[in-house]
Design a protein around this motif. Structure first.
Motif, mmCIF file in Angstrom:
data_model
loop_
_atom_site.group_PDB
_atom_site.id
_atom_site.type_symbol
_atom_site.label_atom_id
_atom_site.label_comp_id
_atom_site.label_asym_id
_atom_site.label_seq_id
_atom_site.Cartn_x
_atom_site.Cartn_y
_atom_site.Cartn_z
ATOM 1 N N SER A 56 8.334 6.422 5.983
ATOM 2 C CA SER A 56 7.998 7.505 5.427
ATOM 3 C C SER A 56 8.088 7.508 3.528
ATOM 4 C CB SER A 56 9.021 8.931 5.900
ATOM 5 O OG SER A 56 10.288 8.458 5.618
ATOM 6 N N SER A 57 8.817 6.678 3.362
ATOM 7 C CA SER A 57 9.215 6.525 1.664
ATOM 8 C C SER A 57 8.087 6.267 1.018
ATOM 9 C CB SER A 57 10.415 5.763 1.690
ATOM 10 O OG SER A 57 10.724 5.606 0.477
ATOM 11 N N ASN A 58 7.729 6.888 0.057
ATOM 12 C CA ASN A 58 6.816 6.374 -0.886
ATOM 13 C C ASN A 58 7.598 5.822 -1.816
ATOM 14 O OD1 ASN A 58 4.210 7.790 -0.356
ATOM 15 N ND2 ASN A 58 5.492 9.820 -0.471
ATOM 16 N N LEU A 59 6.837 5.265 -2.931
ATOM 17 C CA LEU A 59 7.602 4.520 -4.189
ATOM 18 C C LEU A 59 7.326 5.694 -5.484
ATOM 19 C CD1 LEU A 59 6.594 0.943 -3.332
ATOM 20 C CD2 LEU A 59 8.883 2.145 -2.979
ATOM 21 N N ASP A 60 8.051 6.711 -5.158
ATOM 22 C CA ASP A 60 7.890 7.678 -6.301
ATOM 23 C C ASP A 60 9.254 8.326 -6.512
ATOM 24 O OD1 ASP A 60 8.246 9.368 -4.222
ATOM 25 O OD2 ASP A 60 6.572 10.714 -5.042
ATOM 26 N N PRO A 61 9.850 9.095 -7.528
ATOM 27 C CA PRO A 61 10.933 9.730 -7.916
ATOM 28 C C PRO A 61 11.397 10.430 -6.647
ATOM 29 C CG PRO A 61 9.826 9.941 -9.621
ATOM 30 C CD PRO A 61 8.724 9.249 -8.738
ATOM 31 N N VAL A 72 6.634 7.610 -20.325
ATOM 32 C CA VAL A 72 6.729 7.570 -18.714
ATOM 33 C C VAL A 72 7.455 6.259 -18.245
ATOM 34 C CG1 VAL A 72 5.346 6.947 -16.810
ATOM 35 C CG2 VAL A 72 4.473 8.697 -18.439
ATOM 36 N N PHE A 73 7.133 5.277 -19.080
ATOM 37 C CA PHE A 73 7.897 4.158 -18.722
ATOM 38 C C PHE A 73 9.572 4.321 -19.053
ATOM 39 C CE2 PHE A 73 10.193 0.122 -19.912
ATOM 40 C CZ PHE A 73 9.698 -0.712 -19.222
ATOM 41 N N HIS A 74 9.967 4.978 -20.150
ATOM 42 C CA HIS A 74 11.673 5.278 -20.220
ATOM 43 C C HIS A 74 11.821 6.224 -19.425
ATOM 44 C CE1 HIS A 74 12.279 2.362 -23.352
ATOM 45 N NE2 HIS A 74 11.141 2.777 -23.994
ATOM 46 N N PHE A 75 10.955 7.218 -18.708
ATOM 47 C CA PHE A 75 11.392 8.085 -17.965
ATOM 48 C C PHE A 75 11.682 7.639 -16.621
ATOM 49 C CE2 PHE A 75 10.061 10.543 -14.313
ATOM 50 C CZ PHE A 75 10.929 11.786 -14.391
ATOM 51 N N LEU A 76 10.999 6.554 -16.172
ATOM 52 C CA LEU A 76 11.202 5.853 -15.277
ATOM 53 C C LEU A 76 12.475 5.004 -15.020
ATOM 54 C CD1 LEU A 76 7.659 4.504 -14.219
ATOM 55 C CD2 LEU A 76 8.827 6.251 -12.962
ATOM 56 N N ARG A 77 12.793 4.559 -16.092
ATOM 57 C CA ARG A 77 13.790 3.762 -16.267
ATOM 58 C C ARG A 77 15.207 4.428 -16.128
ATOM 59 N NH1 ARG A 77 14.867 -0.733 -21.395
ATOM 60 N NH2 ARG A 77 16.799 -1.616 -20.587
ATOM 61 N N ARG A 78 15.211 5.666 -16.626
ATOM 62 C CA ARG A 78 16.424 6.375 -16.677
ATOM 63 C C ARG A 78 16.615 7.644 -15.656
ATOM 64 N NH1 ARG A 78 19.505 4.758 -20.514
ATOM 65 N NH2 ARG A 78 18.202 3.890 -22.301
ATOM 66 N N PHE A 79 15.263 7.693 -14.792
ATOM 67 C CA PHE A 79 15.215 8.776 -13.760
ATOM 68 C C PHE A 79 16.423 8.654 -12.703
ATOM 69 C CE2 PHE A 79 13.758 10.839 -9.839
ATOM 70 C CZ PHE A 79 13.477 12.130 -10.232
ATOM 71 N N ALA A 94 0.943 -1.202 0.013
ATOM 72 C CA ALA A 94 0.099 -0.213 0.029
ATOM 73 C C ALA A 94 0.839 1.366 -0.191
ATOM 74 C CB ALA A 94 -0.818 0.131 1.113
ATOM 75 N N ASN A 95 0.641 2.045 -0.914
ATOM 76 C CA ASN A 95 1.608 3.279 -1.029
ATOM 77 C C ASN A 95 0.895 4.423 -1.892
ATOM 78 O OD1 ASN A 95 4.332 4.635 -2.478
ATOM 79 N ND2 ASN A 95 4.973 3.230 -0.529
ATOM 80 N N ALA A 96 1.255 5.607 -1.083
ATOM 81 C CA ALA A 96 0.310 6.821 -1.625
ATOM 82 C C ALA A 96 0.605 7.063 -2.936
ATOM 83 C CB ALA A 96 0.297 8.010 -0.548
ATOM 84 N N TYR A 97 2.098 7.185 -3.196
ATOM 85 C CA TYR A 97 2.570 7.892 -4.407
ATOM 86 C C TYR A 97 3.439 6.897 -5.014
ATOM 87 C CZ TYR A 97 0.958 11.843 -1.730
ATOM 88 O OH TYR A 97 0.262 12.865 -0.994
ATOM 89 N N PHE A 98 2.601 6.115 -6.037
ATOM 90 C CA PHE A 98 3.365 4.976 -6.617
ATOM 91 C C PHE A 98 3.661 5.348 -8.061
ATOM 92 C CE2 PHE A 98 2.971 1.045 -8.954
ATOM 93 C CZ PHE A 98 3.909 0.171 -8.039
#
Length: 411
Positions: free
Chosen positions: A307-312, A368-375, A228-232
């Motif tokens: 405290s850690s979300n799973l976002d950038p 978005v997918f490739h942004f995630l890959r290289r962020f 369960a994560n707020a900002y995924f």
């Protein structure tokens, strides 16, 4: 990645402000020597005022109090709110404070996002709950759903030392030097049966530790992952691990925001739905109120709260803290709680019920997918500055007429 695991810990799950605030305020009122508190957000409202009153009362009876708030998340605190604490000896610290530019905060990234309390080096609280009325049901439909844990046992010493270093950096002792006395007086099993480790994220020595612990648990899972994560909006590697787990037969369930406090959070997560659903991942949107939790379980033993979300922001920029827990009893408590959310307040997203994606949405999804890959690689190239930690000065006491005359005579 490094983490120091200890045995003999006890954990109690605290859901929302209704369970969290009374326990924290009670622990502060009972403190004998020391209170250390870190939070991202502290509001000057009903909750903030009660915390302030508890802190002032502790300081007035001789308890050493150190508080750390984030300069962006708690930017609206007034001098009067802070002065009331510093006047009685509270050390009030602000992480990376900056002035507003045309009324706009200018430091929205690389934030101190941790939520930790340590009382007398014996009790700790770690989780995702800030200090504000919006974590109580009385706030209304926008009240947040969130979690924290109350902790007793040897891992509290690790949490205590971590917060002490964050507030007043000194040359640390070797871990066997600072732990030996405590371990002799607190044998494993006296408090509980849980093995636990504090895992933190920073921008120097531990940039990926929390994410790595998630990935290890996901890759090792044999039967179940419930998250369960707020900002995924995680990185490509974590998404790939979730897909692979589902494909090898693990029941992978995600509880994400259905009534978000920030609409962009739901939009970003929804970009990943098709990619995850196609591998067999089950997605549930929590629709009762905004989800703010950051918790997960894997199989029958591993769990995490923090405290850690799973976002950038959380995975690549913010300063975060989670506890990793290996304990079947706590795992069951957290699983039962999350299962109740699924049964009573969630809507499952079904692949065959998803609207057919238009060409432009498909294009956006690929970007978005490739942004995630290289962020993570890109963010490491962003310019950084040296963080500052300022301590509020106690208010200047005005002299009475008699004191002024006495000073003039002495002068």
């Amino acid at each position: 990645m490094s983490a120091h695991w200890t045995k003999g810990n006890a954990f109690k799950l605290l859901e929302n402000g209704e369970e969290f605030y009374p326990r924290v305020f009670e622990a502060i009122r009972e403190a004998k020597k020391e209170v250390m508190l870190e939070t991202f957000i502290l509001f000057d409202d009903k909750v903030g005022q009660e915390l302030r009153a508890s802190i002032i009362s502790a300081a007035e009876r001789g308890v050493r109090v150190d508080m750390l708030v984030d300069g962006w998340g708690s930017a609206d605190l007034t001098p009067a709110f802070i002065d009331g604490m510093t006047a009685v000896g509270v050390s009030f610290h602000v992480f990376d404070p900056t002035s507003k530019l045309f009324g706009v905060r200018t430091n929205p990234v690389r934030r101190m996002h941790r939520k930790i309390v340590v009382i007398d080096g014996e009790i700790a609280f770690v989780g995702g709950i800030n200090y504000g009325l919006d974590h109580l049901a009385e706030f209304g439909p926008e009240a947040k759903q969130d979690y924290a844990v109350e902790i007793r046992g040897p891992v509290v010493d690790d949490i205590h030392q971590f917060v002490r270093m964050a507030l007043a950096p000194v040359k640390p002792k070797r871990w066997w030097q600072r732990r030996s006395k405590r371990l002799k007086s607190l044998p494993a099993g006296e408090n509980g049966t849980a093995s636990a480790a504090l895992v933190t994220r920073d921008n120097v020595d531990h940039p990926t530790d929390i994410e790595q612990h998630y990935r290890i648990a996901i890759r090792a899972a044999k039967s179940e992952i419930l998250l369960a994560n707020a900002y995924f909006f995680p990185g490509y590697r974590l998404l790939r691990d979730l897909r692979r787990a589902a494909k090898r037969g693990v029941r992978v369930r995600l509880i994400l925001q259905g009534e978000p406090d920030m609409p962009i959070a739901k939009l970003a997560a929804s970009m990943l739905y098709d990619y995850l659903l196609s591998a067999g991942v089950q997605i549930f949107e929590y629709c009762q109120r905004p989800l703010h939790g950051k918790v997960a379980i894997a199989d029958d033993e591993w769990s995490t709260v923090g405290s850690s979300n799973l976002d950038p922001l959380s995975l690549s920029l913010n300063l975060e803290a989670n506890v990793m827990i290996r304990d079947a009893a706590f795992n069951r408590v957290l699983r039962d709680n999350l299962q109740q959310l699924i049964d009573n307040h969630c809507k499952q997203i079904k692949p065959n019920e998803r609207p057919r994606r238009k060409i432009y949405r498909t294009f956006i999804g690929v970007v978005v997918f490739h942004f995630l890959r290289r962020f993570p690689a890109w963010v490491s190239m962003l310019p950084t500055h040296k963080f500052t930690l300022t301590t509020a000065e106690p208010p200047v006491q005005e002299l009475s007429h008699e004191q002024q005359r006495e000073r003039e005579i002495v002068g």
